[in-house]
Design an enzyme around this catalytic site. Structure first.
Site, short mmCIF file in Angstrom:
data_model
loop_
_atom_site.label_atom_id
_atom_site.label_comp_id
_atom_site.label_asym_id
_atom_site.label_seq_id
_atom_site.Cartn_x
_atom_site.Cartn_y
_atom_site.Cartn_z
CD GLU A 90 69.08 27.02 -55.54
OE1 GLU A 90 68.73 27.81 -56.42
OE2 GLU A 90 68.44 26.84 -54.50
CB CYS A 112 65.45 22.20 -44.65
SG CYS A 112 65.81 22.46 -42.90
CB CYS A 116 62.32 28.61 -40.55
SG CYS A 116 63.51 27.68 -39.57
CB CYS A 119 63.57 29.42 -44.71
SG CYS A 119 64.78 28.47 -45.63
N1 SAH Z 1 69.53 25.65 -41.69
C1 SAH Z 1 70.55 26.43 -41.11
C2 SAH Z 1 71.51 27.01 -42.11
C3 SAH Z 1 70.95 27.61 -43.40
S1 SAH Z 1 70.08 29.11 -43.41
C4 SAH Z 1 69.96 27.53 -40.27
O1 SAH Z 1 68.78 27.77 -40.36
O2 SAH Z 1 70.71 28.12 -39.49
C5 SAH Z 1 71.22 30.46 -43.23
C6 SAH Z 1 70.58 31.67 -42.53
O3 SAH Z 1 69.64 32.35 -43.37
C7 SAH Z 1 69.82 31.26 -41.27
O4 SAH Z 1 70.13 32.12 -40.20
C8 SAH Z 1 68.39 31.43 -41.73
O5 SAH Z 1 67.53 31.60 -40.64
C9 SAH Z 1 68.47 32.64 -42.62
N2 SAH Z 1 67.30 32.84 -43.48
C10 SAH Z 1 66.41 31.92 -43.91
N3 SAH Z 1 65.45 32.49 -44.68
C11 SAH Z 1 65.74 33.81 -44.75
C12 SAH Z 1 65.15 34.95 -45.42
N4 SAH Z 1 64.05 34.83 -46.16
N5 SAH Z 1 65.75 36.16 -45.27
C13 SAH Z 1 66.87 36.29 -44.53
N6 SAH Z 1 67.49 35.26 -43.90
C14 SAH Z 1 66.93 34.03 -44.00
FE1 SF4 Z 2 65.91 24.77 -42.67
FE2 SF4 Z 2 65.61 27.17 -43.82
FE3 SF4 Z 2 65.01 26.85 -41.23
FE4 SF4 Z 2 67.60 26.78 -42.02
S1 SF4 Z 2 66.20 28.53 -42.15
S2 SF4 Z 2 66.56 25.35 -40.60
S3 SF4 Z 2 67.35 25.80 -44.05
S4 SF4 Z 2 63.95 25.85 -42.97
#
Ligand code: SAH
Ligand code: SF4
Length: 341
Positions: A90, A112, A116, A119
């Site tokens: 996306e 990924c 986390c 996410c």
């Molecule tokens: N993988 C990288 C970049 C992509 S995520 C990273 O984790 O930094 C972009 C941002 O969105 C990151 O700070 C991530 O932690 C946050 N994020 C992920 N899931 C989320 C959610 N459900 N609500 C709000 N922010 C979220």
């Molecule tokens: Fe990967 Fe999502 Fe964690 Fe970013 S926030 S490192 S995309 S699992």
């Protein structure tokens, strides 16, 4: 078949040379791809018909397709783009009403591995890295479809950019030189991959580095980010200090706010203490709901209280606007799958 998108001016000059044409033809093709964002050789109308026919024999503009496109009520557009091997990611275009900026949120990997807990991307596991061409194709896809020129790029889509660093750096070069998007208009967000941060420090990266911190201590952070076991906060902080010293740049700290977990007054104070000697701005991201877990976002009052406590410590703090939540395009909601199956 050669794919023209992603080729630098140098590479295009080699191509036109091999076709016994002048370097000027390469410049024209370059302009059609990156400034005018055409989808076919036929649209390159200042090339002679004969030359276009010869070019079409050996090259096409792109091999990336739009699988689906969704438009949010706030104007955000989310594309599911499909690469020739059938894999999809996306990419999101955000407009901010009061600014002329058009920001593309690009993916760096299919899936990924960091996983986390909050996410959606991580839930599907890791498929593969994107090549630099596949990364820049996301921005070209947006430009071709909208007829607009992207002005800012954030690596905040699917994937962990620092686990695909060589291809991300290559894409950065193409964004700088071929799209003419300045380094300072590009942000790379990472969950805290220390070797990657050290490398970017040595390269004296001039783009903005954003760190997904999300918690001020080891115990709390490892509950939501397994990467904390591999690259713990104390080590991460050393790497960030080194990065700030070597690049002279201020970093961004991203902090997701999850109700009742990391949004309390005591955690805010601990965070302010952790960040006190780091040259940084703070970006608070109220949790966006994803169906894979049952976290909640804090109330507006709690968000403002948390913000105030950090500001009190002397930092600049912003709260990230939620964009495109009605089409699952907000932070953390990208799954990269058709119909979100
Ligand atoms: N993988 C990288 C970049 C992509 S995520 C990273 O984790 O930094 C972009 C941002 O969105 C990151 O700070 C991530 O932690 C946050 N994020 C992920 N899931 C989320 C959610 N459900 N609500 C709000 N922010 C979220
Ligand atoms: Fe990967 Fe999502 Fe964690 Fe970013 S926030 S490192 S995309 S699992």
């Amino acid at each position: 078949m050669i794919t023209l998108s992603g080729m630098t001016l140098d590479e295009l000059e080699k191509l036109t040379e091999s076709m016994k044409a002048t370097k000027f033809r390469a410049k024209q093709i370059h302009n059609w791809i990156y400034a005018k964002s055409v989808s076919s050789v036929d649209e390159m109308t200042n090339l002679s018909k004969d030359f276009r026919e010869r070019l079409k024999q050996i090259a096409k503009v792109t091999d990336t397709k739009i699988k689906t496109k969704q438009v949010s009520s706030d104007g955000t557009i989310k594309y599911l783009v499909e690469y020739p091997d059938g894999e999809c990611v996306e990419t999101v275009l955000m407009r901010f009403d009061n600014r002329a900026n058009l920001t593309a949120c690009v993916s760096s990997q299919v899936g990924c591995a960091v996983n986390c807990s909050f996410c959606a991307t991580g839930k599907g596991g890791f498929k593969r890295n994107l090549t630099s061409s596949e990364i820049i194709e996301q921005v070209l896809t947006i430009q071709r479809d909208t007829g607009l020129k992207v002005t800012n790029i954030v690596f905040m889509g699917q994937g962990e950019p620092l686990l695909n660093l060589d291809n991300v750096l290559n894409a950065l070069d193409i964004f700088n030189n071929d799209f003419q998007i300045g380094a300072r208009r590009i942000t790379i967000s990472t969950s805290g991959i220390i070797p990657g941060i050290l490398k970017l420090a040595d390269l004296q990266l001039q783009s903005t580095l954003a760190i997904s911190l999300h918690a001020p201590n080891h115990e709390l952070r490892k509950e939501i980010m397994p990467i904390e076991n591999r690259y713990p906060l104390t080590e991460l902080k050393k790497a960030l200090i080194n990065y700030i010293e070597k690049t002279g740049r201020r970093i961004t700290i991203e902090y997701i706010l999850i109700h009742g977990f990391n949004d309390t007054v005591s955690v805010a104070k601990e965070l302010a203490y952790f960040l006190k000697d780091l040259k940084c701005n703070i970006n608070l991201i109220p949790y966006n709901s994803v169906k894979e877990n049952d976290y909640k976002k804090p109330s507006n009052g709690d968000i403002m209280k948390f913000k105030y406590l950090l500001e009190h410590s002397g930092k600049k703090v912003t709260v990230r606007l939620e964009r495109g939540a009605d089409i699952d395009a907000a932070c953390g909601q990208l799954r990269g799958r058709y119909n979100n199956e």
